[in-house]
Design an enzyme around this catalytic site. Structure first.
Site, PDB file in Angstrom:
ATOM      1  N   GLU A 169       0.896  -1.248  -0.078  1.00 30.46           N
ATOM      2  CA  GLU A 169      -0.174   0.130   0.092  1.00 30.46           C
ATOM      3  C   GLU A 169       0.872   1.337   0.126  1.00 30.46           C
ATOM      4  OE1 GLU A 169      -1.642  -0.040   4.236  1.00 30.46           O
ATOM      5  OE2 GLU A 169      -1.681  -1.929   3.524  1.00 30.46           O
TER       6      GLU A 169
ATOM      7  N   CYS B 198      21.487  49.935  -4.997  1.00 33.72           N
ATOM      8  CA  CYS B 198      22.119  51.140  -4.883  1.00 33.72           C
ATOM      9  C   CYS B 198      23.676  51.501  -5.436  1.00 33.72           C
ATOM     10  CB  CYS B 198      21.883  51.679  -3.422  1.00 33.72           C
ATOM     11  SG  CYS B 198      23.421  50.838  -2.558  1.00 33.72           S
TER      12      CYS B 198
ATOM     13  N   CYS C  80      20.391  52.664   1.093  1.00 29.69           N
ATOM     14  CA  CYS C  80      20.019  51.552   0.218  1.00 29.69           C
ATOM     15  C   CYS C  80      18.364  50.993   0.303  1.00 29.69           C
ATOM     16  CB  CYS C  80      21.048  50.042   0.621  1.00 29.69           C
ATOM     17  SG  CYS C  80      20.745  48.918  -0.609  1.00 29.69           S
TER      18      CYS C  80
HETATM   19  N1  LIG Z   1      13.485  16.069   8.751  1.00 28.36           N
HETATM   20  C1  LIG Z   1      13.541  16.057  10.101  1.00 28.36           C
HETATM   21  O1  LIG Z   1      14.338  16.587  10.771  1.00 28.36           O
HETATM   22  C2  LIG Z   1      12.805  14.771  10.535  1.00 28.36           C
HETATM   23  C3  LIG Z   1      12.983  14.632  12.203  1.00 28.36           C
HETATM   24  C4  LIG Z   1      12.245  13.422  12.627  1.00 28.36           C
HETATM   25  C5  LIG Z   1      11.684  12.539  11.634  1.00 28.36           C
HETATM   26  N2  LIG Z   1      11.544  12.727  10.382  1.00 28.36           N
HETATM   27  C6  LIG Z   1      10.995  11.842   9.403  1.00 28.36           C
HETATM   28  O2  LIG Z   1       9.796  10.922  10.042  1.00 28.36           O
HETATM   29  C7  LIG Z   1      10.223   9.680  10.049  1.00 28.36           C
HETATM   30  C8  LIG Z   1       9.894   9.281  11.335  1.00 28.36           C
HETATM   31  O3  LIG Z   1       8.622   9.114  11.437  1.00 28.36           O
HETATM   32  P1  LIG Z   1       7.947   8.122  11.864  1.00 28.36           P
HETATM   33  O4  LIG Z   1       8.344   7.372  12.996  1.00 28.36           O
HETATM   34  O5  LIG Z   1       6.210   8.601  11.977  1.00 28.36           O
HETATM   35  O6  LIG Z   1       8.094   7.065  10.516  1.00 28.36           O
HETATM   36  P2  LIG Z   1       7.806   7.072   9.339  1.00 28.36           P
HETATM   37  O7  LIG Z   1       6.770   8.186   8.795  1.00 28.36           O
HETATM   38  O8  LIG Z   1       8.819   6.844   8.552  1.00 28.36           O
HETATM   39  O9  LIG Z   1       6.825   5.790   9.271  1.00 28.36           O
HETATM   40  C9  LIG Z   1       5.854   5.320  10.189  1.00 28.36           C
HETATM   41  C10 LIG Z   1       4.496   6.030   9.910  1.00 28.36           C
HETATM   42  O10 LIG Z   1       4.141   5.913   8.598  1.00 28.36           O
HETATM   43  C11 LIG Z   1       2.692   6.126   8.757  1.00 28.36           C
HETATM   44  N3  LIG Z   1       2.084   5.711   7.567  1.00 28.36           N
HETATM   45  C12 LIG Z   1       1.749   6.059   6.362  1.00 28.36           C
HETATM   46  N4  LIG Z   1       1.061   5.152   5.655  1.00 28.36           N
HETATM   47  C13 LIG Z   1       0.992   3.961   6.245  1.00 28.36           C
HETATM   48  C14 LIG Z   1       0.607   2.625   5.795  1.00 28.36           C
HETATM   49  N5  LIG Z   1      -0.036   2.414   4.437  1.00 28.36           N
HETATM   50  N6  LIG Z   1       0.490   1.675   6.678  1.00 28.36           N
HETATM   51  C15 LIG Z   1       0.959   1.996   8.007  1.00 28.36           C
HETATM   52  N7  LIG Z   1       1.712   3.369   8.466  1.00 28.36           N
HETATM   53  C16 LIG Z   1       1.568   4.292   7.538  1.00 28.36           C
HETATM   54  C17 LIG Z   1       2.210   5.920   9.902  1.00 28.36           C
HETATM   55  O11 LIG Z   1       1.702   7.164  10.450  1.00 28.36           O
HETATM   56  C18 LIG Z   1       3.379   5.435  10.784  1.00 28.36           C
HETATM   57  O12 LIG Z   1       3.334   6.033  12.105  1.00 28.36           O
HETATM   58  C19 LIG Z   1      11.768   9.632   9.805  1.00 28.36           C
HETATM   59  O13 LIG Z   1      12.069   8.413   9.137  1.00 28.36           O
HETATM   60  C20 LIG Z   1      11.958  10.921   9.049  1.00 28.36           C
HETATM   61  O14 LIG Z   1      11.582  10.595   7.654  1.00 28.36           O
HETATM   62  C21 LIG Z   1      12.167  13.867   9.847  1.00 28.36           C
HETATM   63 ZN   LIG Z   2      22.651  48.816  -1.642  1.00 27.51          ZN
END
Ligand SMILES: NC(=O)c1ccc[n+]([C@@H]2O[C@H](COP(=O)([O-])OP(=O)(O)OC[C@H]3O[C@@H](n4cnc5c(N)ncnc54)[C@H](O)[C@@H]3O)[C@@H](O)[C@H]2O)c1
Ligand SMILES: [Zn+2]
Length: 665
Positions: free
Chosen positions: A111, A407, A428
C-alpha cells in the site's frame, strides 16, 4: 572523532531533529538526511552493544506530545515502521519473514505510505468516540474535537457488521492544493511558512481552535484495524470491510506473493504518485495474515511484519536561466537561481537559493547549465548538482556582482562571513524598507494595518524613509496616495496605537543587528530605559546575562550613528514607550535569574500566560520541554504522565503553584 563519540553526537542531533519535526513542526533537514543519520546510528549501536541506551532515538518513536491537550494511554502501542531506501533491504525483510514463519506460505499487502501524521480512532457501536495522536507511542494527545471536523473521517459508520468496539489507524494529511494556498496566505501575512504538508497538517491538528482546523480542509486515509473481534484474519480483507463502513482507505492496495510483484508495485507508484493530490513518501509492505503478524511480533520501535520502502527525494533537472541578487534588511546579498519552471514533489519550482559566492564556486555554476534541484527540509529548493554533459557551448560562468544591484555601492565582505554586504545601510532602498518592515512586524511594534506592499508604496511616494516617519503620516497623505478615507483612518489609528507597545519590543523593533527578541528583552529589562541603554559601555552591555560581545558591539555601533540617534529621538517625541512601565519595574526581580522552567498542567490562581509573564519578570526563562538543564517544573493539576515520568527520571524538581508564588513573593 571516535565512533563512540559519534554515537552520542548522533543521538543528541537526532533528539533535536525529532523535537523540531514533531513538536515545532519546522524541520531543518530533509527526511532522507534524517533517515541516513538514523541508519548510521543503528549500525554503530549494533557494533557497540555496550553503549545501549533505552532512550536512544533508535529505540523510541519521536514524540509529538503537547501539554495543551489531555493525554490518554493507547490501548495498543502506536509504533513506527522500519524503513529503507533500497530494494536489497526489502529482499532481506522478505526472507526474514519467510524464516520467521518457518517456511509457511504468506501474502504481502502493498500500500501507499502517506506522508502525514498518524491518528488512532476509536469506534464504539459504530460511533466515533475518540481521536488520539501517536504521541510518544504509549500516550497520545486527545484531539477528538479537531478530528471530528475532518470530513473524510466518518462520525457514524454505515452497515451493521462492524465490531462492537474497535480502533482504526490512519494518516491525517493536508492536500497539496490546500498546502500551497495556506503557505501563500502565510507569506502575504509574513508568517513563517510550513516546510511540507506533513508539518502543516500536524500544526493544524494540534491547534486548540477546532474552527481553524475545520477551515484547513484536512484529509485522511485509514490503513489498519485493531480490536478483539475483527471481521477476518486478513488485513486486506478487513480494510475492504472498512471501506464499506465509510472509511477512506489506501488507493491501489494490492495483495501479492512474490518479491517481483512487490518491485512492480514500487515501480508503478514511484511515478504514479506524482499525480496524487496528497503527499506520499514511499510504500508500506505488510504481512497480510493477522495470525502471522502476531507470530512475527515487534521490536521496541516497529513491527517485524511490516517495512516501509521510501522513495528517494524527488529530483528535477531544469535550466538555470539567470542569477538575480536579493539585498536583505541587513544588507546581506543572496544570489538566487531563476530556472525554467519544473514540477517537483507536488509543487512547481522556478527559483532556488544559491546561498553565497562560495556555493556558486563549489559547483562551478554557469548560466545556461542544467541543474538538479531537490527539496530539503527548507521551503526553498536547493541545487544539488549540475549536469555537466548537458552544458551548452555558450554557457557563461557566473561572476558574482561587485556592486549593490539596488544602490550601486561597492559590496564588502566581512572576515569570517560567507556573504557579501552592501555597506550603504542608511540609503540602500531594500535595507530601509526591510528595516521598516521589521519595525511594524507582529513581534515588534505589531502595526498590522500596513504590510510590506504598503511600506513599499509609501517609500516610493516619498512618505517614509525610516520608522519614525510612520508616525508623521496623515490621512491626507494617504488619501493623496489613492486610498479611501476609511482605510486611511484605520492605518493612521493602527500606527498611533502602537505607541503603547512595551519598551522591550521597541528595542527589538529598532532592528539593531544581532539583537533578536530575547536579547532585546534582556537588554530592556536590564537598562530599564533608553537613556541608560544609549549610554551603556561595551562592558555594561556584556555584563547582561545572555548578551555576548557581538551583540554588545552592534548595540554600541547602532547608537553611535547620528542618524539612528535622531530616529530614536523622534520616536520618543511621538510618544513611544522608551522605558519599562512602572508595573514592569515594580514587578521585576532577579529571583529566577538563570533558571529554565517548564510549565505543565492546569492552574487555578493564574493562567498559563500569566505564569509565563511572571517567570520572565523575575528573570527566569520559560522553556517548552523537560531536559537535564531544566531547573524545575511548575506543575498544576493533570500534569501529563509522560512529562511527570521524564521529570522523575531526570531528577527535575516539581513545584506546585502555591510554592512557586511563595518563591517569587
Ligand atoms: N527532517 C527531520 O528533521 C525529521 C525528524 C524526525 C523525523 N523525520 C521523518 O519522520 C520519520 C519518522 O517518523 P515516523 O516514526 O512517523 O516514521 P515514518 O513516517 O517513516 O513511518 C511510520 C508512519 O508511517 C505512517 N504511514 C503512512 N502510511 C501508512 C500505511 N499505509 N501503513 C502504515 N503506516 C503508514 C504511519 O503514520 C506511521 O506512524 C523519519 O524516518 C523521517 O523521515 C524527519
Ligand atoms: Zn545597496
Amino acid at each position: 572523532m571516535d565512533e563512540k563519540q559519534r554515537i552520542s553526537e548522533l543521538r543528541q542531533q537526532l533528539h533535536e531533529h525529532n523535537y523540531k519535526y514533531y513538536v515545532l513542526n519546522a524541520p531543518t533537514i530533509s527526511d532522507q538526511a534524517f533517515d541516513f543519520m538514523m541508519h548510521e546510528l543503528q549500525d554503530l549501536e549494533a557494533k557497540y552493544p555496550k553503549m545501549d541506551d533505552p532512550n536512544s532515538p533508535t529505540k523510541r518513536v519521536g514524540s509529538d506530545l503537547n501539554s495543551e491537550f489531555k493525554q490518554v494511554a493507547h490501548k495498543y502501542p502506536m509504533l513506527s515502521l522500519a524503513n529503507t531506501y533500497n530494494e536489497q533491504d526489502v529482499e532481506e525483510w522478505f526472507e526474514q519473514v519467510a524464516r520467521g514463519l518457518m517456511g509457511e506460505e504468506f501474502e504481502v499487502c502493498c500500500e501507499l505510505k502517506y506522508d502525514g501524521l498518524s491518528i488512532s480512532l476509536t469506534y464504539v457501536d459504530g460511533q466515533l468516540v475518540q481521536g488520539v495522536t501517536r504521541g510518544d507511542g504509549i500516550h497520545g494527545d486527545d484531539v477528538t474535537e479537531n478530528v471530528k471536523t475532518i470530513r473524510a473521517i466518518p462520525l457514524v459508520l454505515s452497515g451493521n457488521d462492524y465490531p462492537h468496539e474497535f480502533e482504526m489507524r490512519g494518516e491525517i494529511l493536508m492536500p497539496w492544493k490546500v498546502f500551497e494556498q495556506l503557505n501563500a496566505e502565510r507569506e502575504a501575512n509574513e508568517e513563517p511558512l510550513f516546510a511540507n504538508p506533513r508539518n502543516a497538517a500536524s500544526g493544524t491538528l494540534k491547534s486548540l481552535n477546532s474552527r481553524l482546523v475545520a477551515s484547513r480542509h484536512l484529509d485522511s486515509y485509514l490503513y489498519y484495524m485493531l480490536g478483539e473481534q475483527l471481521p477476518t484474519d486478513g488485513h486486506y480483507e478487513n480494510m475492504m470491510k472498512a471501506k464499506h463502513w465509510g472509511f477512506k482507505i489506501s488507493a491501489g492496495m494490492r495483495k501479492v506473493k512474490s518479491l517481483q510483484q512487490i518491485y512492480d508495485f514500487i515501480k508503478h507508484w514511484d511515478t504514479e504518485r506524482k499525480n496524487l493530490p496528497i503527499a506520499t513518501d514511499g510504500i508500506v509492505l505488510k504481512v497480510n495474515s493477522l495470525r502471522q503478524q502476531r507470530a512475527l511480533g515487534y521490536t521496541a520501535k516497529s513491527p517485524r511484519w511490516a517495512i516501509a520502502y521510501k522513495f528517494k527525494a524527488e529530483r528535477a533537472c531544469t535550466k538555470l536561466v539567470e542569477v538575480t541578487y536579493q539585498v536583505g534588511r541587513t544588507g546581506a546579498v543572496t544570489p538566487v537561481a531563476n530556472m525554467e519552471p519544473v514540477k517537483l514533489a507536488g509543487t512547481t519550482v522556478k527559483r532556488a537559493t544559491l546561498n553565497n559566492a562560495d556555493f556558486i564556486k563549489s559547483f562551478d555554476l554557469h548560466v545556461g547549465d542544467y541543474v538538479y534541484v531537490e527539496k530539503g527540509g527548507e521551503i526553498i529548493p536547493k541545487i544539488v548538482g549540475v549536469a555537466l554533459d548537458k552544458r551548452p557551448a555558450d554557457a557563461k560562468p557566473i561572476s558574482f556582482i561587485t556592486h549593490c544591484p539596488e544602490c550601486g555601492t561597492p559590496l564588502a565582505r566581512y572576515e569570517g562571513e560567507a556573504a557579501y554586504y552592501c555597506p550603504n545601510d542608511t540609503a540602500c532602498p531594500p535595507q530601509i524598507k526591510g528595516r521598516i518592515e521589521h519595525f511594524i512586524a507582529r513581534k515588534a511594534m505589531n502595526i498590522d494595518s500596513i504590510g510590506p506592499e504598503t511600506v513599499d508604496d509609501y517609500y516610493r511616494r516619498g512618505l517614509i524613509h525610516n520608522a519614525a516617519d510612520l508616525y508623521n503620516i496623515t490621512v491626507q497623505d494617504i488619501n493623496g496616495a489613492g486610498n479611501r478615507e476609511k482605510s486611511a483612518l484605520k492605518i493612521v489609528r493602527g500606527i498611533a496605537s502602537s505607541k503603547q507597545v512595551p519598551f522591550e519590543r521597541v528595542v527589538f523593533a529598532l532592528g539593531i543587528r544581532f539583537v533578536g527578541e530575547t536579547s532585546a528583552r534582556l537588554i530592556a529589562r536590564h537598562f530599564k530605559n533608553i537613556d541608560a541603554l544609549m549610554e551603556a559601555s561595551l562592558q555594561d552591555l556584556t555584563e547582561v546575562e545572555g548578551v555576548g560581545e557581538v551583540i554588545a558591539k552592534s548595540v554600541i555601533a547602532y547608537f553611535s550613528n547620528p542618524i539612528n540617534k535622531e530616529i530614536v529621538a523622534r520616536l520618543r517625541n511621538y510618544g513611544l514607550q522608551m522605558a519599562l512601565s512602572e508595573e514592569q519595574q515594580a514587578g521585576s526581580s532577579d529571583k529566577l535569574t538563570g533558571k529554565s522552567i517548564v510549565i505543565s498542567g492546569v492552574f487555578t490562581h493564574h493562567s498559563r500566560d500569566e505564569y509565563k509573564a511572571l517567570i520572565e519578570q523575575n528573570g527566569g526563562k520559560n522553556v517548552g520541554s523537560i531536559s537535564g538543564k531544566t531547573s524545575f517544573v511548575l506543575a498544576g493539576d493533570n500534569m501529563g504522565p509522560s512529562k511527570l515520568e521524564k521529570a522523575e527520571r531526570l531528577g527535575v524538581p516539581i513545584i506546585s503553584e502555591d510554592d512557586f508564588l511563595k518563591m517569587i513573593e
